[in-house]
Design a protein around this motif. Structure first.
Motif, PDB file in Angstrom:
ATOM      1  N   GLY A 128       0.772  -1.254  -0.048  1.00  0.00           N
ATOM      2  CA  GLY A 128      -0.038  -0.098   0.045  1.00  0.00           C
ATOM      3  C   GLY A 128       0.799   1.277   0.148  1.00  0.00           C
ATOM      4  N   TYR A 129       2.150   1.154   0.384  1.00  0.00           N
ATOM      5  CA  TYR A 129       3.078   2.353   0.250  1.00  0.00           C
ATOM      6  C   TYR A 129       4.195   2.120  -0.680  1.00  0.00           C
ATOM      7  N   LEU A 130       4.379   0.998  -1.498  1.00  0.00           N
ATOM      8  CA  LEU A 130       5.248   0.672  -2.243  1.00  0.00           C
ATOM      9  C   LEU A 130       5.142   1.087  -3.432  1.00  0.00           C
TER      10      LEU A 130
ATOM     11  N   GLY B 235      -5.259   4.967   3.388  1.00  0.00           N
ATOM     12  CA  GLY B 235      -4.319   4.862   2.574  1.00  0.00           C
ATOM     13  C   GLY B 235      -4.664   4.826   1.206  1.00  0.00           C
ATOM     14  N   PRO B 236      -4.317   5.622  -0.040  1.00  0.00           N
ATOM     15  CA  PRO B 236      -4.657   5.530  -1.153  1.00  0.00           C
ATOM     16  C   PRO B 236      -4.926   4.165  -1.977  1.00  0.00           C
ATOM     17  N   PHE B 237      -4.152   3.218  -1.446  1.00  0.00           N
ATOM     18  CA  PHE B 237      -4.456   1.765  -2.096  1.00  0.00           C
ATOM     19  C   PHE B 237      -4.578   0.866  -1.036  1.00  0.00           C
TER      20      PHE B 237
ATOM     21  N   VAL C  66      -1.750  -0.687  -6.126  1.00  0.00           N
ATOM     22  CA  VAL C  66      -0.740   0.012  -6.264  1.00  0.00           C
ATOM     23  C   VAL C  66      -0.248   0.012  -7.781  1.00  0.00           C
ATOM     24  N   VAL C  67      -0.141  -1.265  -8.199  1.00  0.00           N
ATOM     25  CA  VAL C  67       0.316  -1.319  -9.703  1.00  0.00           C
ATOM     26  C   VAL C  67      -0.621  -1.112 -10.828  1.00  0.00           C
TER      27      VAL C  67
ATOM     28  N   GLY D 270       4.150  10.274  -0.900  1.00  0.00           N
ATOM     29  CA  GLY D 270       2.855  10.558  -1.561  1.00  0.00           C
ATOM     30  C   GLY D 270       1.795   9.674  -0.784  1.00  0.00           C
ATOM     31  N   CYS D 271       1.794   8.339  -0.681  1.00  0.00           N
ATOM     32  CA  CYS D 271       0.902   7.620   0.157  1.00  0.00           C
ATOM     33  C   CYS D 271       0.757   7.890   1.621  1.00  0.00           C
TER      34      CYS D 271
END
Length: 601
Positions: free
Chosen positions: A197-199, A230-232, A244-245, A219-220
């Motif tokens: 989620g942050y990678l 989190g964004p993802f 994320v991908v 950014g995350c």
């Protein structure tokens, strides 16, 4: 709790010098302990390597140890940087490395801050981001990639002026690397290095660590800070990595001026990602607006980004609630609390409090102590319990209408006045009252699981009527407090809910549904050590069977000096945290044989 050594724990002396006092926290690499340096007579933080499985393959153990040495080396290279936790030394004890670090008193990581207080205003998030970016850039200039930027690795601590969250520090270089030096990459087999989620997407697909990848993680982190998630963030780590991908981030709704910065940092293609220098300039403009900044003298709530103001309907009473005889008013309590404020103003010091004053004060205003919006006709005094109804039903947005609950029980109070601070003028009250309330209530809030402080400032025309004092109100962050707080609780009184249980409380347990507060100097059945949270998918019924194990894992009694051959972890759950969605559990210690404990214990 897995440990680097069977004898690891409170009271152990490391390298003949560092006395372990208690555990501060931990992660995938190890435990962090507060320790006393017996040679220099000061407190330090020690990071201990942890092996969850004693049978872990030798190669992976070697990699983990090598990573610890690399962490110390990389962080030591940034020693003296104002936004990096200082590493003093790395030593070996019983064949394992320990990292000696600066102890940051009063620090809380950003993840925990958000859980306690909700997301701060965009300008405050920008201030945090600017500090972390400064630390990352300093590392990048030395060729060091952090590779694990996330809320849990950002500390907020008091600064020299006393602002409770004024100091921002990046920590945990445990998986950092210098790719351009030929340095061995100490990663364990079959492990994707970083946090789901942050990678950055290029890292998730096997690409090398780069400064751009750290910026994506930043950014995350900023997205999480301002949006509250989190964004993802998905239902599993694998789903988060896939998101994320393959997917765009969830559209931000609270980011305000941060939204363009987030969009640039979260670009999938690292070549299209906003470079550090431009990010720095954009964040600085948010922190210190160039137009009309000096003329702004108080927070303009209308300028804040939109928040989800949909009230949560009050659920039906649970017949199995903790002390279920308590009557609860059907009032909405939304889960996410809003931090109102503008950077540089006293209202934005970390968002732990919110100053109330008559929004329509001035000539011709009301003589009510705190203004017509608050609604009180008499000044608040210490010990008063209050009910707070917020505009739109969303806590900590706008000005709440306050009412007294004289019994501190009949109406299920939202909070209590625990202190008050005087001032020579209304302007002094407005400028200094909130910060002084923050300071006066800090100790109590540190002992409770889920509260915030609200400074009720006299209105311009109500300064005299308020007795020239600001009332310091401690409120439940996500729901009522169900009764008196702190020293105003009476011994022998049964807890109506776990919300008023605090660290080091001693409990007389009548049944698994009833506990009473008793003095710790005599005999008691359990003592409160701390708190933990259970997952969103865990029901209250499930929690009552799973919470003991969760407390044994997250708040182990041996970390507090209790003999594991005699004592065990206990827990208390109640209806309130499940209605609010926080799923907080109170963790205790008790004797294994069910016998009573005593004061010296």
């Amino acid at each position: 709790m897995p440990s680097g050594s069977p004898t690891s724990g409170v009271g152990r002396v490391i390298a003949g010098r560092y006395l372990l006092l208690h555990r501060l926290g931990g992660g995938g690499m190890g435990h962090v302990w507060l320790a006393h340096d017996q040679r220099l007579a000061c407190e330090v933080a020690l990071k201990e390597i942890v092996f969850g499985d004693p049978a872990e393959p030798g190669q992976e153990r070697e990699a983990r140890v090598a990573r610890a040495r690399a962490e110390a080396r990389h962080a030591a290279g940034l020693r003296g940087h104002p936004h990096v936790v200082t590493v003093h030394d790395v030593l070996e004890h019983e064949g394992l490395p320990w990292i000696v670090m600066e102890y940051v008193a009063g620090a809380v990581d950003l993840r925990e801050f958000l859980a306690r207080n909700g997301p701060p205003a965009p300008a405050e998030c920008a201030r945090i981001g600017l500090a972390v970016l400064d630390a990352l850039t300093a590392g990048h200039e030395r060729g060091v990639m952090h590779r694990d930027v996330k809320p849990a690795n950002i500390l907020l601590a008091p600064d020299r002026t006393g602002a409770p969250y004024g100091r921002v520090l990046l920590t945990d270089y445990g998986i950092s690397v210098q790719p351009d030096t030929g340095e061995t990459r100490h990663t364990m087999a079959s492990v994707l290095v970083g946090t789901a989620g942050y990678l950055a997407p290029e890292r998730a697909t096997g690409g090398p660590p780069t400064p751009a990848a750290d910026l994506f993680s930043l950014g995350c982190t900023l997205y999480h800070a301002v949006e509250g998630r989190g964004p993802f963030e998905r239902e599993s780590p694998l789903a988060s990595i896939t998101s994320v991908v393959m997917e765009d981030p969830l559209p931000p709704v609270r980011a305000g001026a941060l939204e363009p910065v987030l969009r640039g940092l979260l670009a999938k293609d690292p070549d299209l990602r906003t470079p550090a220098r431009e990010v720095e300039a954009e964040l600085a403009r948010i922190v210190t607006p160039q137009s009309d900044a000096s003329a702004r003298t108080r927070t303009d709530l209308g300028s804040q980004p939109p928040w989800d103001a949909s009230p949560r309907p009050a659920p039906e009473a649970d017949p199995h609630a903790f002390a279920s005889g308590t009557r609860r008013r059907p009032r909405p309590h939304a889960l996410r609390a809003v931090l109102a404020g503008g950077l540089g103003l006293v209202l934005a010091l970390g968002g732990a409090w919110y100053a109330l004053a008559d929004r329509e004060g001035g000539p011709g205003g009301t003589a009510a102590p705190y203004g017509e919006a608050v609604g009180l006709v008499k000044p608040l005094k210490e010990g008063d319990c209050v009910l707070a109804d917020w505009p739109g039903g969303t806590p900590f947005t706008g000005t709440p209408r306050l009412a007294l609950d004289p019994s501190c029980a009949d109406e299920v109070p939202d909070g209590q006045v625990v202190a008050s601070v005087g001032a020579a003028s209304q302007e002094e009250a407005r400028q200094e009252g909130p910060a002084r309330c923050e300071e006066r209530t800090r100790e109590l809030r540190g002992r409770l699981a889920d509260v915030r402080v609200l400074a009720v400032v006299p209105a311009p025309d109500g300064f005299e009527a308020a007795g020239r004092r600001t009332a310091c109100l401690v409120l439940g962050a996500h729901g009522p407090v169900y009764g008196p707080l702190g020293e105003r609780r009476r011994f022998g009184t049964a807890f109506a809910d776990t919300a008023t249980m605090q660290r080091r409380d001693c409990l007389d347990v009548r049944s698994r549904r009833e506990a009473r507060l008793v003095p710790c100097g005599g005999k008691y059945d359990e003592q409160v050590l701390g708190f933990t949270r259970l997952g969103e998918d865990v029901s209250l019924a499930e929690a009552r069977t799973a919470s003991d194990a969760a407390c044994a894992r997250e708040v182990p009694p041996r970390d507090y000096g209790f003999d594991p051959s005699v004592h065990e972890a206990g827990s208390w759950t109640s209806e309130g945290p499940w209605k609010s969605g926080t799923h907080l559990v109170v963790c205790t210690v008790r004797r294994q044989n069910g016998g009573t404990m005593e004061g010296a214990e």
